[in-house]
Design an enzyme around this catalytic site. Structure first.
Site, PDB file in Angstrom:
ATOM      1  N   HIS A  94      51.137  24.403 -13.727  1.00 55.06           N
ATOM      2  CA  HIS A  94      50.534  24.980 -14.929  1.00 55.06           C
ATOM      3  C   HIS A  94      49.538  24.004 -15.549  1.00 55.06           C
ATOM      4  O   HIS A  94      49.482  22.831 -15.166  1.00 55.06           O
ATOM      5  CB  HIS A  94      51.612  25.341 -15.961  1.00 55.06           C
ATOM      6  CG  HIS A  94      52.351  26.602 -15.637  1.00 55.06           C
ATOM      7  ND1 HIS A  94      53.518  26.604 -14.903  1.00 55.06           N
ATOM      8  CD2 HIS A  94      52.088  27.893 -15.925  1.00 55.06           C
ATOM      9  CE1 HIS A  94      53.940  27.849 -14.762  1.00 55.06           C
ATOM     10  NE2 HIS A  94      53.092  28.651 -15.376  1.00 55.06           N
ATOM     11  N   LYS A 115      50.835  23.141 -21.376  1.00 53.81           N
ATOM     12  CA  LYS A 115      52.060  23.937 -21.375  1.00 53.81           C
ATOM     13  C   LYS A 115      53.226  23.113 -21.905  1.00 53.81           C
ATOM     14  O   LYS A 115      53.395  21.945 -21.529  1.00 53.81           O
ATOM     15  CB  LYS A 115      52.365  24.454 -19.970  1.00 53.81           C
ATOM     16  CG  LYS A 115      53.546  25.431 -19.943  1.00 53.81           C
ATOM     17  CD  LYS A 115      53.656  26.119 -18.602  1.00 53.81           C
ATOM     18  CE  LYS A 115      54.837  27.082 -18.559  1.00 53.81           C
ATOM     19  NZ  LYS A 115      54.695  28.155 -19.572  1.00 53.81           N
TER      20      LYS A 115
END
Length: 246
Positions: A140, A144
């Protein structure tokens, strides 16, 4: 369908509003975010309890910390709710389950139909290869917050339906041999990566790789909207992406 968006001023909330407006079929009834002032003319509110706009469903892209209060508000108004937040505590999950006794609630760690399919395939692969080592790698963007991702945990839970004795090992960091019943989960954070989830199953003779790549966050907004369309008119209960695939 009239929709209240909670977390409306976040990245996903704004994207969802844009998807709804571009589609022209549904309407944003109200936007809720702590960064907003109460303005009934604009349909903006800082907290759900201040919003009295009529609506058919709530889609929540806010933060899991507000889940219990949101569930109480939705239950009191008999409003179906799509919960698209992740990292819920046991207390927050209990609040969701309690609300689902009186209203339909859709809960998924990932609003992608493709990820739901990936989870089904992972469970089946784990059953077909009962002795295979299993590793989950999730990637990600560098902003995040939760580690591992809610999607990685969702995949691990589905695999454990085929392997109930499996042990979840998050971020293996100690010396020692891999234990046969492990499900390893590894989190990578870099750049603007939208989200990639990869599952490796190897029995020493062959390796099966299952992979899902999100190319745009728009797919999560569209998935949440599809969940809302599915939910309206349903009886009280707890639903997820498997119900859409059924």
């Amino acid at each position: 369908m009239d929709i209240i968006i909670t977390g409306a001023n976040g990245r996903m909330g704004r994207m969802l509003a844009q998807v709804i407006e571009d589609g022209g079929t549904h309407r944003v009834a109200a936007r809720v975010s702590p960064s907003y002032y109460t303005d009934s003319a604009e349909g903006t509110y800082p907290y759900p309890e201040q919003c009295a706009e009529p609506a058919d469903v709530v889609i929540d892209f806010s933060n899991h910390a507000g889940t219990a209060a949101l569930m109480d508000w939705c239950a009191a108004r008999k409003l179906p709710a799509v919960i698209a937040t992740t990292a819920h505590t046991e207390e927050e999950l209990a609040a969701i389950r309690k609300a689902a006794e009186s209203i339909p609630v859709f809960l998924s760690a990932n609003m992608s139909v493709g990820v739901a399919l990936l989870a089904d395939l992972a469970k089946k692969a784990a059953a077909v290869f009962p002795d295979a080592d299993i590793e989950i790698i999730e990637r990600h963007h560098n902003q995040k917050l939760d580690v591992p991702s809610g999607t990685a945990l969702l995949l691990a839970r589905r695999i454990r339906e085929a392997r109930p004795d499996a042990e979840l090992v998050i971020g293996r960091h100690e010396n020692g041999k891999r234990r046969p019943n492990e499900i390893g989960v590894h989190s990578l954070r870099y750049g603007s990566e939208v989200g990639t989830h990869e599952i490796l199953l190897s029995n020493g003779s062959e390796t099966v790789t299952l992979k899902h790549e999100a190319e745009s966050r728009t797919l999560f907004a569209r998935g949440a909207l599809a969940a809302a369309e599915f939910l309206v008119g349903k009886t009280p209960g707890l639903y997820d992406m498997r119900d859409i695939l059924a």
